[in-house]
Write a protein that holds these residues in place. Structure first.
Motif, PDB file in Angstrom:
ATOM      1  N   MET A   1       1.008  -1.318  -0.187  1.00 24.62           N
ATOM      2  CA  MET A   1       0.070  -0.017  -0.051  1.00 24.62           C
ATOM      3  C   MET A   1       0.711   1.254   0.045  1.00 24.62           C
ATOM      4  O   MET A   1       1.596   1.507   0.847  1.00 24.62           O
ATOM      5  N   GLU A   2       0.687   2.167  -1.030  1.00 23.03           N
ATOM      6  CA  GLU A   2       1.457   3.184  -1.054  1.00 23.03           C
ATOM      7  C   GLU A   2       0.384   4.320  -0.064  1.00 23.03           C
ATOM      8  O   GLU A   2      -0.808   4.334  -0.229  1.00 23.03           O
ATOM      9  N   PHE A   3       0.942   5.463   0.181  1.00 24.57           N
ATOM     10  CA  PHE A   3       0.131   6.561   0.632  1.00 24.57           C
ATOM     11  C   PHE A   3      -0.922   7.081  -0.437  1.00 24.57           C
ATOM     12  O   PHE A   3      -0.447   7.417  -1.331  1.00 24.57           O
ATOM     13  N   TYR A   4      -2.247   6.932  -0.059  1.00 24.84           N
ATOM     14  CA  TYR A   4      -3.267   7.172  -0.818  1.00 24.84           C
ATOM     15  C   TYR A   4      -4.102   8.271  -0.452  1.00 24.84           C
ATOM     16  O   TYR A   4      -4.730   8.098   0.673  1.00 24.84           O
ATOM     17  N   GLU A   5      -4.104   9.740  -0.969  1.00 25.65           N
ATOM     18  CA  GLU A   5      -5.428  10.429  -0.408  1.00 25.65           C
ATOM     19  C   GLU A   5      -6.559  10.449  -1.240  1.00 25.65           C
ATOM     20  O   GLU A   5      -6.531  10.128  -2.385  1.00 25.65           O
ATOM     21  N   GLY A   6      -7.642  10.383  -0.464  1.00 23.12           N
ATOM     22  CA  GLY A   6      -8.995  10.171  -1.133  1.00 23.12           C
ATOM     23  C   GLY A   6     -10.115  10.180   0.094  1.00 23.12           C
ATOM     24  O   GLY A   6      -9.813   9.651   0.972  1.00 23.12           O
TER      25      GLY A   6
ATOM     26  N   GLU B   1     -11.409   9.071   3.882  1.00 20.66           N
ATOM     27  CA  GLU B   1     -10.747  10.368   4.397  1.00 20.66           C
ATOM     28  C   GLU B   1      -9.323  10.170   4.683  1.00 20.66           C
ATOM     29  O   GLU B   1      -8.772  10.490   5.710  1.00 20.66           O
ATOM     30  N   ASP B   2      -8.745   9.629   3.588  1.00 20.38           N
ATOM     31  CA  ASP B   2      -7.209   9.562   3.479  1.00 20.38           C
ATOM     32  C   ASP B   2      -6.553   8.572   4.444  1.00 20.38           C
ATOM     33  O   ASP B   2      -5.499   8.640   4.837  1.00 20.38           O
ATOM     34  N   GLN B   3      -7.358   7.739   4.929  1.00 20.76           N
ATOM     35  CA  GLN B   3      -6.761   6.797   5.795  1.00 20.76           C
ATOM     36  C   GLN B   3      -7.440   5.249   5.426  1.00 20.76           C
ATOM     37  O   GLN B   3      -8.407   5.153   5.168  1.00 20.76           O
ATOM     38  N   VAL B   4      -6.712   4.186   5.579  1.00 18.09           N
ATOM     39  CA  VAL B   4      -7.092   2.588   5.207  1.00 18.09           C
ATOM     40  C   VAL B   4      -7.949   2.468   6.627  1.00 18.09           C
ATOM     41  O   VAL B   4      -7.516   2.420   7.722  1.00 18.09           O
ATOM     42  N   VAL B   5      -9.193   1.860   6.580  1.00 18.29           N
ATOM     43  CA  VAL B   5     -10.033   1.627   7.547  1.00 18.29           C
ATOM     44  C   VAL B   5     -10.473   0.180   7.611  1.00 18.29           C
ATOM     45  O   VAL B   5     -10.624  -0.366   8.680  1.00 18.29           O
ATOM     46  N   MET B   6     -10.218  -0.486   6.436  1.00 19.50           N
ATOM     47  CA  MET B   6     -10.672  -2.077   6.510  1.00 19.50           C
ATOM     48  C   MET B   6      -9.731  -2.524   5.180  1.00 19.50           C
ATOM     49  O   MET B   6      -9.436  -1.804   4.273  1.00 19.50           O
ATOM     50  N   THR B   7      -9.462  -3.719   5.334  1.00 20.93           N
ATOM     51  CA  THR B   7      -8.836  -4.556   4.169  1.00 20.93           C
ATOM     52  C   THR B   7      -9.835  -5.643   3.735  1.00 20.93           C
ATOM     53  O   THR B   7     -10.418  -6.265   4.517  1.00 20.93           O
ATOM     54  N   HIS B   8      -9.633  -6.244   2.579  1.00 16.70           N
ATOM     55  CA  HIS B   8     -10.247  -7.368   2.230  1.00 16.70           C
ATOM     56  C   HIS B   8      -9.610  -8.118   0.932  1.00 16.70           C
ATOM     57  O   HIS B   8      -8.819  -7.393   0.150  1.00 16.70           O
ATOM     58  N   HIS B   9      -9.702  -9.342   0.959  1.00 15.96           N
ATOM     59  CA  HIS B   9      -9.156 -10.186  -0.008  1.00 15.96           C
ATOM     60  C   HIS B   9      -9.833 -10.279  -1.482  1.00 15.96           C
ATOM     61  O   HIS B   9      -9.230 -10.615  -2.543  1.00 15.96           O
ATOM     62  N   SER B  10     -10.890 -10.025  -1.388  1.00 14.43           N
ATOM     63  CA  SER B  10     -11.911  -9.878  -2.588  1.00 14.43           C
ATOM     64  C   SER B  10     -12.242  -8.589  -2.888  1.00 14.43           C
ATOM     65  O   SER B  10     -12.655  -7.787  -2.119  1.00 14.43           O
ATOM     66  N   TRP B  11     -12.206  -8.056  -4.126  1.00 13.06           N
ATOM     67  CA  TRP B  11     -12.697  -6.694  -4.775  1.00 13.06           C
ATOM     68  C   TRP B  11     -14.183  -6.543  -4.373  1.00 13.06           C
ATOM     69  O   TRP B  11     -14.472  -5.379  -4.017  1.00 13.06           O
ATOM     70  N   THR B  12     -15.110  -7.415  -4.690  1.00 10.73           N
ATOM     71  CA  THR B  12     -16.104  -7.352  -4.552  1.00 10.73           C
ATOM     72  C   THR B  12     -16.646  -7.274  -3.238  1.00 10.73           C
ATOM     73  O   THR B  12     -17.390  -6.087  -2.780  1.00 10.73           O
ATOM     74  N   ASP B  13     -16.026  -7.967  -2.278  1.00 12.07           N
ATOM     75  CA  ASP B  13     -16.430  -7.958  -0.823  1.00 12.07           C
ATOM     76  C   ASP B  13     -15.871  -6.498  -0.146  1.00 12.07           C
ATOM     77  O   ASP B  13     -16.570  -6.046   0.694  1.00 12.07           O
ATOM     78  N   ALA B  14     -15.053  -5.949  -0.777  1.00 10.38           N
ATOM     79  CA  ALA B  14     -14.498  -4.758  -0.172  1.00 10.38           C
ATOM     80  C   ALA B  14     -15.440  -3.700  -0.646  1.00 10.38           C
ATOM     81  O   ALA B  14     -15.853  -2.848   0.163  1.00 10.38           O
TER      82      ALA B  14
END
Length: 214
Positions: A115-120, A149-162
């Motif tokens: 994961m690179e720093f990502y703003e969004g 809001e510029d921070q990772v709040v969750m992760t998932h292994h599936s794009w659709t589940d994410a």
């Protein structure tokens, strides 16, 4: 449960994550969504998506004027295992912003290896290898980061589940849909989940798509 005190004005996501960390776990998020809507989010989402996925992909193939991005997505889809339900779901969702002529490039994106720093404000970042990923939506990511809001709040292994989790968070936290991809999220809300606000007039393209799927 978690958000009844924030129904009118929601505090920053960072504050919510600190004060109610359980909300950012999948099971608890679905419980909160059920409290708000009386729906089991993934069950209703996938039941509707599986009903419409074949129709959506058929529409993508028919509408040749959509452009190169859609062609790339469909070519990538043709190389996948068509019997894999996850592949069909991913293709149906990935093509939707393109079909609706929305720009999802700042919302569905990728990174390589880590994961690179990502703003969004609202972003799904898929961790992939070096290959090109049509529409920013991979069929087999290593993992997917959910950014609010510029921070990772969750992760998932599936794009659709994410994506399901992302929608649940947006809805539960009363966040606005990304302006450049609002019809995509309104499609999820109104067509897939039937959480329809009858006072709101649908955009012509979304209304036309909804009618084609009836």
């Amino acid at each position: 449960m978690y958000l009844h005190m924030f129904d009118k004005t929601s505090p920053p996501v960072s504050e919510l994550k600190e004060r109610w960390p359980a909300l950012f776990y999948e099971t608890q998020l679905y419980c909160e969504f059920h409290r708000i809507t009386n729906q089991h989010l993934p069950h209703v989402f996938y039941a509707a998506l599986d009903e419409y996925a074949g129709q959506l992909i058929g529409l993508y193939k028919k509408k040749k004027t959509v452009g190169e991005k859609m062609n790339q997505l469909l070519l990538a889809y043709e190389k996948q295992d068509k019997n894999d339900i996850h592949v069909r779901r991913t293709a149906a969702l990935a093509g939707l912003p393109i079909y609706l002529k929305e720009d999802s490039s700042g919302i569905f994106t990728t990174c390589k290896n880590e994961m690179e720093f990502y703003e969004g404000a609202v972003v799904l970042v898929a961790d992939v290898d070096g290959e090109e990923v049509p529409a920013g939506v991979p069929f087999s990511p290593h993992q997917v980061f959910i950014v609010l809001e510029d921070q990772v709040v969750m992760t998932h292994h599936s794009w659709t589940d994410a994506l399901v989790c992302l929608f649940g968070l947006i809805y539960a936290l009363h966040l606005s849909y990304p302006v450049k991809c609002s019809s995509f999220f309104e499609f999820i809300q109104i067509v897939l989940l039937k959480l329809d606000d009858e006072r709101k007039q649908l955009k012509p393209k979304l209304l036309s798509l909804k009618n084609e799927l009836v």
